[in-house]
Design a protein around this motif. Structure first.
Motif, PDB file in Angstrom:
ATOM      1  N   GLY A 292      11.794 -20.724  -6.220  1.00  0.00           N
ATOM      2  CA  GLY A 292      11.351 -20.571  -4.832  1.00  0.00           C
ATOM      3  C   GLY A 292      10.415 -19.418  -4.553  1.00  0.00           C
ATOM      4  N   ASP A 293       9.888 -18.747  -5.602  1.00  0.00           N
ATOM      5  CA  ASP A 293       8.829 -17.770  -5.358  1.00  0.00           C
ATOM      6  C   ASP A 293       9.260 -16.665  -4.386  1.00  0.00           C
ATOM      7  N   ARG A 294      10.327 -15.967  -4.725  1.00  0.00           N
ATOM      8  CA  ARG A 294      10.828 -14.879  -3.859  1.00  0.00           C
ATOM      9  C   ARG A 294       9.938 -13.641  -4.067  1.00  0.00           C
ATOM     10  N   ALA A 295       9.815 -12.825  -3.027  1.00  0.00           N
ATOM     11  CA  ALA A 295       8.850 -11.716  -3.100  1.00  0.00           C
ATOM     12  C   ALA A 295       9.419 -10.414  -2.539  1.00  0.00           C
ATOM     13  N   MET A 296       8.867  -9.304  -3.012  1.00  0.00           N
ATOM     14  CA  MET A 296       9.264  -7.981  -2.499  1.00  0.00           C
ATOM     15  C   MET A 296       8.034  -7.250  -1.979  1.00  0.00           C
ATOM     16  N   VAL A 297       8.225  -6.525  -0.891  1.00  0.00           N
ATOM     17  CA  VAL A 297       7.151  -5.674  -0.362  1.00  0.00           C
ATOM     18  C   VAL A 297       7.679  -4.248  -0.234  1.00  0.00           C
ATOM     19  N   ALA A 298       6.896  -3.309  -0.733  1.00  0.00           N
ATOM     20  CA  ALA A 298       7.309  -1.906  -0.735  1.00  0.00           C
ATOM     21  C   ALA A 298       6.872  -1.205   0.539  1.00  0.00           C
ATOM     22  N   GLU A 299       7.824  -0.527   1.192  1.00  0.00           N
ATOM     23  CA  GLU A 299       7.430   0.452   2.198  1.00  0.00           C
ATOM     24  C   GLU A 299       7.272   1.767   1.455  1.00  0.00           C
ATOM     25  N   ALA A 300       6.067   2.059   1.047  1.00  0.00           N
ATOM     26  CA  ALA A 300       5.811   3.266   0.260  1.00  0.00           C
ATOM     27  C   ALA A 300       4.609   3.974   0.874  1.00  0.00           C
ATOM     28  N   TRP A 301       4.869   5.119   1.484  1.00  0.00           N
ATOM     29  CA  TRP A 301       3.779   5.886   2.095  1.00  0.00           C
ATOM     30  C   TRP A 301       3.155   6.723   0.969  1.00  0.00           C
ATOM     31  N   VAL A 302       2.336   6.051   0.154  1.00  0.00           N
ATOM     32  CA  VAL A 302       1.784   6.688  -1.039  1.00  0.00           C
ATOM     33  C   VAL A 302       0.267   6.596  -0.995  1.00  0.00           C
ATOM     34  N   GLU A 316       6.194  -5.653 -11.162  1.00  0.00           N
ATOM     35  CA  GLU A 316       6.934  -4.882 -10.155  1.00  0.00           C
ATOM     36  C   GLU A 316       6.974  -5.648  -8.831  1.00  0.00           C
ATOM     37  N   MET A 317       6.647  -4.972  -7.754  1.00  0.00           N
ATOM     38  CA  MET A 317       6.686  -5.620  -6.440  1.00  0.00           C
ATOM     39  C   MET A 317       5.499  -6.590  -6.297  1.00  0.00           C
ATOM     40  N   HIS A 318       5.607  -7.464  -5.308  1.00  0.00           N
ATOM     41  CA  HIS A 318       4.525  -8.400  -5.046  1.00  0.00           C
ATOM     42  C   HIS A 318       3.483  -7.794  -4.101  1.00  0.00           C
ATOM     43  N   GLN A 319       3.984  -6.998  -3.168  1.00  0.00           N
ATOM     44  CA  GLN A 319       3.108  -6.400  -2.155  1.00  0.00           C
ATOM     45  C   GLN A 319       3.580  -4.981  -1.844  1.00  0.00           C
ATOM     46  N   ALA A 320       2.685  -4.182  -1.269  1.00  0.00           N
ATOM     47  CA  ALA A 320       3.073  -2.902  -0.664  1.00  0.00           C
ATOM     48  C   ALA A 320       2.315  -2.794   0.656  1.00  0.00           C
ATOM     49  N   PHE A 321       2.977  -2.263   1.677  1.00  0.00           N
ATOM     50  CA  PHE A 321       2.289  -2.096   2.966  1.00  0.00           C
ATOM     51  C   PHE A 321       1.101  -1.165   2.795  1.00  0.00           C
ATOM     52  N   ASN A 322       0.000  -1.529   3.423  1.00  0.00           N
ATOM     53  CA  ASN A 322      -1.214  -0.727   3.334  1.00  0.00           C
ATOM     54  C   ASN A 322      -1.288   0.200   4.557  1.00  0.00           C
ATOM     55  N   PHE A 323      -0.598   1.326   4.459  1.00  0.00           N
ATOM     56  CA  PHE A 323      -0.585   2.243   5.607  1.00  0.00           C
ATOM     57  C   PHE A 323      -1.908   2.993   5.754  1.00  0.00           C
ATOM     58  N   SER A 324      -2.700   3.034   4.687  1.00  0.00           N
ATOM     59  CA  SER A 324      -4.024   3.656   4.808  1.00  0.00           C
ATOM     60  C   SER A 324      -4.855   2.900   5.843  1.00  0.00           C
ATOM     61  N   PHE A 325      -4.665   1.579   5.920  1.00  0.00           N
ATOM     62  CA  PHE A 325      -5.387   0.781   6.919  1.00  0.00           C
ATOM     63  C   PHE A 325      -4.854   1.114   8.311  1.00  0.00           C
ATOM     64  N   LEU A 326      -3.534   1.219   8.423  1.00  0.00           N
ATOM     65  CA  LEU A 326      -2.918   1.496   9.724  1.00  0.00           C
ATOM     66  C   LEU A 326      -3.406   2.836  10.297  1.00  0.00           C
ATOM     67  N   VAL A 327      -3.604   3.821   9.404  1.00  0.00           N
ATOM     68  CA  VAL A 327      -3.958   5.158   9.896  1.00  0.00           C
ATOM     69  C   VAL A 327      -5.471   5.389   9.955  1.00  0.00           C
ATOM     70  N   ALA A 328      -6.258   4.346   9.687  1.00  0.00           N
ATOM     71  CA  ALA A 328      -7.709   4.549   9.616  1.00  0.00           C
ATOM     72  C   ALA A 328      -8.363   4.764  10.983  1.00  0.00           C
TER      73      ALA A 328
END
Ligand code: GLC
Length: 580
Positions: A292-302, A316-328
């Protein structure tokens, strides 16, 4: 109209930044994922707090909007000291939100509508009411029960000083001293967040085994994936060395959004240690063992983004939140810089880029972009702070969202942003609940203003959030105009914009598309213009209108376009999708 006079209409000459996915990939590569904050989405039982049956009852809203998946913030057993990010039992639903049967019903109803469900996993810390922490306090110093957490002797002759100088992200020291049964002071324990959220010791194999089992518990129930809380914080540097930086989840990007080394914030010995990656490799093996193609997304402020990309390497993870975009902020060069760096970093490891503008931890972008300096990120706003320009903020938010949804990759939408909801900027301090407000002794307003319950019906008590009008936080009167029943039926509303954008995005396969900057605007200080497949996405952040080529077929626009000087033009703070 200077730009119309002096700038040639955009041609489709372009420089490729990111190639289209050869085939339609796994669902998470281009999914639009909607964040549900359960306590504020919809209250079915009338206690003023949203619940799982409330979410189930409103799933058709998400279907009409056109999202692919929803991510549920925590609904587990919890004393709610940090709105559920303090988990006392990872395998049960808090009675505030319902029961496990309610969860199963929600999952089934979502799946029946073709909507996937991602749940939140909070592995950095437990609640102090978790059975493990209670056992650790009871068992005493040097016990295996204490070895699941980070208990240490204090410094100084009598151990009266904390073991190191780390500060809590919510303010105040990151250590709290325990009291022995006889009443004498004992060891200290580490908490990067509230004192009710003791950090686990991830060097202890028992902790790893436990969370692997928690993953299986929810995978067996049928969830499609996990959002992993504080994914960069679980492993701390050996010896827990002192660090003089300021511990914070948010961090400053360089003005151009490129791979600059960060200065402070999340670069200390409590964050982004190499050891975290082995944890995710083990989890990935577990997810891959399920169908079923399960996925993980990292909340990593890196940061920089190349460092964040290490979380989304193929094993590793499938995705990570792109906070650089949020803070641009609202700055063309900076946005282009972040977009380009994101693709560079993620393409190198074969991971999709992700995009996000709002969530339950930051000032809503409809208000943030209406601040005098949108790139500044206050932790909430008080009524006495300079207030956002609501009209400007909403206009820019709609433009920013349409830019985001036109980018290849996966996008996150926080509940209410599809209505253009503003931050509540005048909450009474007496109703605030965020521990950050209390731990900073009122210096920071905290995150309550972005967590205010959803307005469903303009004319109903609590705008239809709960049957009798109860609401755990008061809603501002401005919410009436944003209520779902108003916006669904109003052409040009923010809901209408999102609904149209998501349908067009799907029809044009923009999520798996390519990205090239339009040559003519490549260095423009006011315009972000890109081609994704054969659709041009053009955001005008400047003051002067931008003329479109004659005959451009408009697909979606975040605001009214002007029709002067014999050309259709994109006014200030407006984004358009068109085919030339
Ligand atoms: C994450 C959550 C935030 C929470 C913190 C501690 O940043 O998004 O809401 O307070 O972790 O769990």
């Amino acid at each position: 109209m200077t730009r119309i006079d002096s700038t040639p209409a955009p041609s489709t000459e372009a420089v490729t930044v990111h190639a289209a996915s050869a085939t339609e990939g796994s669902w998470w590569r281009d999914a639009v994922i909607y964040q549900v904050y359960p306590r504020s989405f919809a209250d079915a039982n009338g206690d003023g707090v949203g619940d799982l049956p409330g979410i189930t009852a409103h799933l058709d809203h998400l279907v009409e909007l056109g999202v692919d998946a929803l991510w549920l913030s925590p609904f587990y057993r919890s004393p709610q000291k940090d709105a559920g990010y303090d988990v006392a039992d990872y395998r049960d639903v808090d009675p505030l939100f319902g029961t496990l049967a309610d969860f199963d019903a929600l999952l089934e109803a979502a799946h029946a509508r073709g909507v996937r469900v991602v749940v939140d996993l909070v592995p950095n810390h437990t609640s102090d009411q978790h059975a493990w922490f209670q056992a650790a306090l009871a068992a005493g110093e040097g016990s295996p029960e204490r070895a699941r957490y980070l208990f240490r002797e204090g410094r100084g002759a009598g151990g009266e000083e904390p073991p190191n100088n780390w500060q809590s992200i919510f303010g105040g020291p990151a250590w709290t001293r325990t009291t022995r049964p006889g009443g004498t002071p004992g060891q200290w324990y580490l908490h990067l967040f509230d004192s009710s959220q003791p950090d686990l010791d991830w060097s202890n194999p028992e902790v790893r085994t436990e969370f692997e089992d928690v993953l299986r518990f929810w995978l067996d129930r049928g969830v499609d994936g996990f959002r992993v809380d504080v994914a960069h914080g679980m492993v701390k540097a050996d010896g827990l060395p002192d660090w003089d930086g300021h511990v914070a989840m948010v961090d400053g990007t360089e003005a151009d959004g490129t791979d600059a080394v960060n200065g402070s914030g999340n670069s200390g010995p409590m964050f982004d240690q190499d050891g975290v990656h082995e944890i995710y490799r083990a989890w990935r093996r577990i997810l891959d063992s399920y169908d079923g193609d399960r996925a993980m997304v990292a909340e990593a402020w890196v940061e920089p983004l190349s460092r964040l990309a290490r979380y989304v390497r193929p094993d590793e993870m499938h995705q990570a939140f792109n906070f650089s975009f949020l803070v641009a902020g609202w700055d063309a060069a900076r946005l282009r810089g972040v977009v380009e760096s994101s693709f560079k970093a993620n393409d190198a490891v074969g991971a999709p880029a992700t995009w996000v503008l709002s969530n339950h931890d930051v000032v809503r972008h409809a208000s943030r972009l209406g601040l005098a300096e949108p790139e500044n990120r206050p932790n909430g706003l008080f009524a006495t702070d300079p207030q956002p320009d609501a009209a400007l903020g909403l206009r820019r938010a709609r433009a920013a969202s349409l830019l985001m949804l036109g980018l290849p990759g996966s996008s996150y939408v926080y509940q209410g942003e599809e209505l253009g909801l503003p931050e509540h900027t005048s909450l009474d301090d007496a109703v605030r609940q965020d521990p950050a407000f209390f731990r900073t002794r009122g210096a920071e307003a905290g995150r309550d203003g972005c967590r205010v319950p959803m307005p469903w019906e303009a004319g109903a008590p609590a705008y239809g959030f709960s049957p009798d009008g109860a609401a755990w936080l008061p809603q501002p009167s401005s919410y009436a105009a944003h209520a779902v029943d108003v916006e669904r039926t109003t052409p040009g509303s923010t809901f209408d914009l999102y609904r149209t954008a998501l349908a067009t995005r799907k029809a044009e396969h923009l999520g798996t598309g390519d990205l090239a900057w339009l040559d003519v605007f490549a260095d423009d200080p006011h315009v972000v213009a890109l081609r994704n497949r054969d659709v041009v996405v053009l955001a005008n952040l400047g003051g002067a209108p931008v003329a479109l080529p004659t005959g451009a077929e408009i697909l979606v626009a975040s605001g009214e376009l002007t029709d002067d000087a014999d050309a259709v033009a994109v006014p200030s703070d407006t984004t358009v999708w068109y085919r030339a």
